[in-house]
Design a protein around this motif. Structure first.
Motif, PDB file in Angstrom:
ATOM      1  N   ARG A   4      -3.455   1.832   6.983  1.00 14.31           N
ATOM      2  CA  ARG A   4      -4.025   2.103   5.845  1.00 14.31           C
ATOM      3  C   ARG A   4      -4.274   3.660   6.120  1.00 14.31           C
ATOM      4  N   ALA A  34       0.949  -1.349   0.099  1.00 13.81           N
ATOM      5  CA  ALA A  34      -0.010  -0.037  -0.260  1.00 13.81           C
ATOM      6  C   ALA A  34       0.958   1.292  -0.010  1.00 13.81           C
ATOM      7  N   SER A  91      -7.455  -4.381   0.640  1.00 15.00           N
ATOM      8  CA  SER A  91      -8.715  -3.961   0.898  1.00 15.00           C
ATOM      9  C   SER A  91      -9.640  -4.691   0.160  1.00 15.00           C
TER      10      SER A  91
END
Length: 305
Positions: free
Chosen positions: A228, A168, A243
């Motif tokens: 996140r 991420a 996700s």
């Protein structure tokens, strides 16, 4: 020897005051104190000593507590087994699971099981990896769902599925327009990770080591959703389970998920139980349901919808 006295002994040994334990047992505090004194006479040893206003176990008390825990656990499991013989569609499943699995996998498994066995009740617990194994060893839970094999001689484990881990990155990261990336390409970036003791932390460190570097830790959290959020804020990058809305992320979202190509970015999710213990009917049926559901999904996280 009264089982209720043993439960009160267990409660006080666990840190409860005699007053609170007496209230839970629906007796007076002096009555419980006398009962604990009689218990010490039966055992033939002092079980508690007072430290200030708190009772603490003596060495003999610690030894005795191990057997009391086993006796009460066996008795309670016997009651459950009899109840489930009388009503096979009822029962209790005591389940502990990793924090990150409480947002998708556990609810789906519990809901699916409940459609077939609506009379079964669940007792749910959350913990990190190290805590899950202890919960099982303490017989607080019948089953645990965890992200790695505990590799403990007393614990049996079966893999349910493989969950992908993606890198991420913030939307304005230099690699944000890519779909795939080598983990080595972010060796100089700051990492947002879970605290030590969480399985995802050890997996992150292992994957980075396989890619030839040690992660520069900028923040240690306790929840994946926190990771996140911090990635979205531009504070670093993170290896996390993909996700539910990824990888088809909108250009407007402040986070991008990139597939890692130079190391195997994934973790095993499995179910575990005490190898020496015969599971009661309801937990056994739930375990079979979890294994069957995972097999039907092809053993991948994306297959369980």
């Amino acid at each position: 020897m009264d089982l209720q006295v043993l439960r009160s002994f267990q409660a006080v040994a666990g840190g409860a005051t005699v007053t609170d334990a007496a209230a839970d047992a629906h007796i007076t505090q002096p009555a419980l104190s006398r009962a604990l004194n009689r218990l010490e006479s039966e055992v033939g040893a002092e079980l508690f000593h007072r430290v200030g206003r708190v009772l603490q176990l003596t060495p003999a008390g610690r030894v005795f507590k191990e057997y009391v825990d086993a006796v009460l656990d066996s008795y309670d499991r016997g009651l459950r087994a009899v109840a489930e013989v009388v009503d096979p569609d009822a029962g209790v499943v005591s389940l502990a699971f990793l924090h990150t699995l409480g947002t998708w996998l556990v609810p789906k498994l519990v809901t699916g099981f409940g459609r077939s066995f609506p009379g079964v009740r669940f007792e749910l617990h959350q913990s990190d990896e190290n805590g899950l194994a202890q919960i099982l060893l303490d017989a607080t839970a019948d089953l645990i769902i965890t992200s790695k094999d505990p590799r403990h001689p007393l614990i049996a484990w079966r893999c349910l599925l493989v969950e992908p881990l993606w890198l991420a990155v913030p939307a304005r990261h230099r690699l944000a327009q890519r779909r795939r990336v080598r983990l080595a390409e972010v060796s100089d970036d700051q990492f947002i990770v879970l605290k030590p003791g969480y399985g995802l932390r050890s997996i992150t460190e292992t994957l980075c080591r396989q890619a030839g570097f040690s992660p520069l830790v900028a923040f240690e959290g306790e929840e994946v959703e926190t990771l996140r959020g911090l990635v979205a804020a531009g504070l670093g990058v993170s290896l996390i389970p993909v996700s539910r809305d990824a990888p088809e992320t909108s250009p407007d979202l402040p986070i991008r998920y990139l597939e890692v190509t130079d190391v195997h970015g994934a973790r095993d999710i499995g179910i575990a139980w005490l190898a020496s213990r015969t599971l009661p009917p309801a937990p056994k049926r739930f375990m079979d349901h979890a294994l069957r559901t995972a097999a039907e999904a092809g053993g991948t996280a994306t297959g369980i919808t």
